[in-house]
Structures are given as structure tokens and as C-alpha cells.
Design a protein around this motif. Structure first.
Motif, mmCIF file in Angstrom:
data_model
loop_
_atom_site.group_PDB
_atom_site.id
_atom_site.type_symbol
_atom_site.label_atom_id
_atom_site.label_comp_id
_atom_site.label_asym_id
_atom_site.label_seq_id
_atom_site.Cartn_x
_atom_site.Cartn_y
_atom_site.Cartn_z
ATOM 1 N N UNK A 4 0.789 -1.221 0.000
ATOM 2 C CA UNK A 4 0.000 0.000 0.000
ATOM 3 C C UNK A 4 0.822 1.271 0.000
ATOM 4 N N UNK A 5 2.085 1.164 0.331
ATOM 5 C CA UNK A 5 2.876 2.382 0.408
ATOM 6 C C UNK A 5 3.427 2.784 -0.962
ATOM 7 N N UNK A 6 3.155 2.022 -1.990
ATOM 8 C CA UNK A 6 3.618 2.392 -3.319
ATOM 9 C C UNK A 6 2.594 3.278 -4.021
ATOM 10 N N UNK A 7 3.055 4.367 -4.586
ATOM 11 C CA UNK A 7 2.170 5.079 -5.499
ATOM 12 C C UNK A 7 2.302 4.412 -6.864
ATOM 13 N N UNK A 8 1.288 4.542 -7.670
ATOM 14 C CA UNK A 8 1.263 3.895 -8.967
ATOM 15 C C UNK A 8 0.969 4.979 -9.998
ATOM 16 N N UNK A 9 1.752 5.005 -11.036
ATOM 17 C CA UNK A 9 1.432 5.920 -12.122
ATOM 18 C C UNK A 9 1.253 5.104 -13.403
ATOM 19 N N UNK A 10 0.423 5.603 -14.289
ATOM 20 C CA UNK A 10 0.182 4.921 -15.553
ATOM 21 C C UNK A 10 -0.247 5.967 -16.571
ATOM 22 N N UNK A 11 0.204 5.812 -17.795
ATOM 23 C CA UNK A 11 -0.199 6.733 -18.866
ATOM 24 C C UNK A 11 -1.294 6.102 -19.706
ATOM 25 N N UNK A 62 -2.696 -3.204 -8.459
ATOM 26 C CA UNK A 62 -2.984 -2.436 -7.246
ATOM 27 C C UNK A 62 -3.534 -3.406 -6.206
ATOM 28 N N UNK A 69 -8.442 1.710 -4.981
ATOM 29 C CA UNK A 69 -9.237 1.980 -6.183
ATOM 30 C C UNK A 69 -8.512 1.391 -7.391
ATOM 31 N N UNK A 71 -8.290 1.273 -11.493
ATOM 32 C CA UNK A 71 -8.638 2.207 -12.568
ATOM 33 C C UNK A 71 -7.906 1.821 -13.839
ATOM 34 N N UNK B 128 -2.852 12.830 -19.737
ATOM 35 C CA UNK B 128 -2.846 11.391 -19.953
ATOM 36 C C UNK B 128 -2.178 10.601 -18.842
ATOM 37 N N UNK B 129 -1.625 11.279 -17.856
ATOM 38 C CA UNK B 129 -0.949 10.579 -16.763
ATOM 39 C C UNK B 129 -1.907 10.392 -15.583
ATOM 40 N N UNK B 130 -2.066 9.135 -15.154
ATOM 41 C CA UNK B 130 -2.866 8.828 -13.977
ATOM 42 C C UNK B 130 -1.929 8.624 -12.798
ATOM 43 N N UNK B 132 -1.946 7.346 -8.821
ATOM 44 C CA UNK B 132 -2.716 6.711 -7.764
ATOM 45 C C UNK B 132 -2.153 7.105 -6.408
#
Lengths: 191, 191
Positions: A4-11, A62, A69, A71, B128-130, B132
Motif C-alpha cells: 500500500x505504500x507504493x504510489x502507482x502511475x500509468x499513462x 494495485x 481503487x 482504474x 494522460x498521466x494517472x 494513484x
């Protein structure tokens, strides 16, 4: 907790919905046997050289807890089986009391929803339109346009997907093209 | 349960984030006293004729249950207080173990996050960048560009907002412009 301590980014490209950094899950037509009302047209298309790609979507890594959440984007390609528009399989959430938002980035279509009690609804997708699927409603995206229908979705990460109910029973309603326009009709195959 | 059977639709312009059908909540600079590090510049700007609009966002009328999802857009306008970029107040969720996704529609900025244990992270926003925001992390959007920073957000509808902790303690880090570029520094006012 460590995860849970990881942020996640995605394009996700705002027009095409496609990601450069993530792999999508793809659904070709052959994976949707029995879901369109015209089996003859279905077989013809599947047995053609193309077995067209009907839709694809992203599933991110995630943690699947009640506080997280999930997404990603969903892309439904233009096309028809007989007169019926290309669509997603559609699903209930395994945890039925969880909703989901879909925000339309491009394309033209519908969100078709129904609950176990038999209520159904349909809402229009167009660029900039957000549709909220309330808890208890199965939901399916339908592309009625000439371009891909692209939506950004978000829901509770532990909700889960129940595809089986729809695969067995079908939807009460379906959307077909009639005289060049979309029309909602009763599903003749509904059980 | 009755409320849950309503589907909700809302339009959010894909470039500006603004809705034609919904009313936004607006935060002018005067509502953010003590949150920027340069109080003198803050007072000057607030006492100017403009008291500029720093950001606005949408709060939809969705049942605030654990199964529902709240969503909308957030728009942070370009500007600075002293050298510090315009930003949102930032907040923890009242239910700390809930995450939130932000999908950037336009603009240029950062998501700054920190948890009660003192861990912090920063992620880039570009169209375009998500990003979390994992559970337990306070989050604040920062606009480092010349255009509005527009994001679409979604989180559990019962999560709630805890603004007080940030208003009292501040963030450990802040983002200022230095030699024309953004730089993350320790917040001299952090308690």
C-alpha cells in the motif's frame, strides 16, 4: 500493508486510451460466443480471417483491498455482429454493493445497466460525459460510432468481476442498429 | 437503498474540466491563509483587488456509502504566492485507509503526498498521466505550468476529507520555483 505504500502511475492516451507503459487485456470476438443475438453472423465473423478485436482494457497491479481503487481505460472498437453493435461482455461486481464510474474520453456509445431485480437503465457516452454505475448494476459499454469508444474507469479494488451471470443469462436488453440508428430491444435469448 | 438505484451522469469538459450541468466549489486565495510559506506575498495578493481563484472542484450528490464512488474534476489555476506555486489545500481522507486516483486531462504539475508516518512522495502530472494516491497519504495538486491543471478524480464515497490536519501541521515539503524550475524543499513552517 507494504504494498500500500507504493504510489502507482500509468499513462493512458487521452484520445486512444492506449498506454505505452502497461499491457492491455484483449477480447477478440471468438471470446464472446453466445453473447450476441445473431449466432450466424457471429460464426461468420469469428471464422473469417480477422476474428476482430472487440475491446481491450487495462488491469493495474494495485492491492485488491476495500480501501484501494482500481482504474484504467476501456476501448471498445467500432463494428457490428449482424445489426448488434460491438460491446464489452459486461459484468456484475462480485461484491454486488459496489459502484463504478466511467468517464468518456472519446467516441460515441452507451452504458447499458441492469440489476438482479430486473431494473435496467441506459446512459449515453460522449466525450466528456461521466456515467456512474450504481451498486448492484451489471454494466456493459456499447460502441455505436465509427471510432473507438474510450472510457476511463474507477471502482473499489476488491469489488471483483462476475462475468458468469451475464454469460449464462444474457442481458434483458440489447442495442441494435435499425434504419441507421441505435434502438434498444428485448433480448430474444434472455433466460 | 433507494438512492442507490439512481444512475448519475455529469459532463466535464476534457480540456477545461468545467461542467455545464454541475456547480463547482471554489477556493479563492483568502481561504488558504497560512498554507503558503510566504505570508507577506500571501497578504499582498489577498488584499489586492483580485483575491485570485486558486482552484475549484466538483462534489457530486452520490450516496456516501463504502460501495459508492465519488468522482469529479479538480482545476488548479496557474499562479504563484511568492515563489510557491498555486496548489490545493490538500487533505487526508477521514477513513485513512482509502486511496484515490487522479487522471490528468490537461496542464502540468505534481501530486505531492505524505503519510502520518512521515513518508512522502511526489509524482508528475501531464495530460494522460494517472497518479494513484495510496491509502494513508495526504495529497495536494500543484500547478507548475501556465495553463490550468485539470484532473479527473475518483475515491470511495464514504472516505471523507480531513483538511484540519494539513491546515494545522502543514506539509513536510513544498514546491517552489527556483531559477525558473520547480524545486522540492523542506517546509520552514512545518510543525
Amino acid at each position: 500493508m507494504a504494498l500500500n505504500t507504493e504510489s502507482v502511475v500509468a499513462d493512458f492516451n487521452l484520445l486512444t486510451g492506449l498506454s505505452k507503459s502497461k499491457e492491455s487485456t484483449k477480447r477478440n470476438l471468438s471470446r464472446m460466443k453466445g453473447m450476441f443475438h445473431d449466432d450466424l453472423s457471429f460464426d461468420e465473423l469469428v471464422n473469417s480471417e480477422s476474428d476482430p478485436l472487440v475491446y481491450e482494457f487495462y488491469e493495474l497491479d494495485i492491492p485488491q483491498t476495500a480501501g484501494d481503487i482500481l482504474f484504467g481505460t476501456s476501448i471498445v472498437y467500432p463494428g457490428k455482429v449482424g445489426g448488434e453493435y460491438f460491446m464489452t461482455k459486461g459484468h456484475f461486481h462480485t461484491i454486488l454493493e459496489t459502484g463504478e464510474v466511467y468517464y468518456c474520453l472519446s467516441g460515441d456509445g452507451y452504458m447499458l445497466m441492469e440489476n438482479p431485480e430486473g431494473d435496467w437503465k441506459i446512459e449515453k457516452f460522449e466525450p466528456g460525459q461521466a456515467v456512474y454505475v450504481p451498486p448492484r448494476y451489471a454494466h456493459r459499454s456499447i460502441n455505436i460510432g465509427e471510432q473507438p469508444l474510450v472510457t476511463f474507469f474507477a471502482f473499489r479494488a476488491d469489488a471483483g468481476h462476475d462475468y458468469g451471470t451475464i454469460e449464462t443469462k444474457g442481458y434483458r436488453k440489447l442495442v441494435i442498429e435499425k434504419d441507421g440508428k441505435p434502438e434498444v430491444i428485448d433480448n430474444p435469448k434472455w433466460k
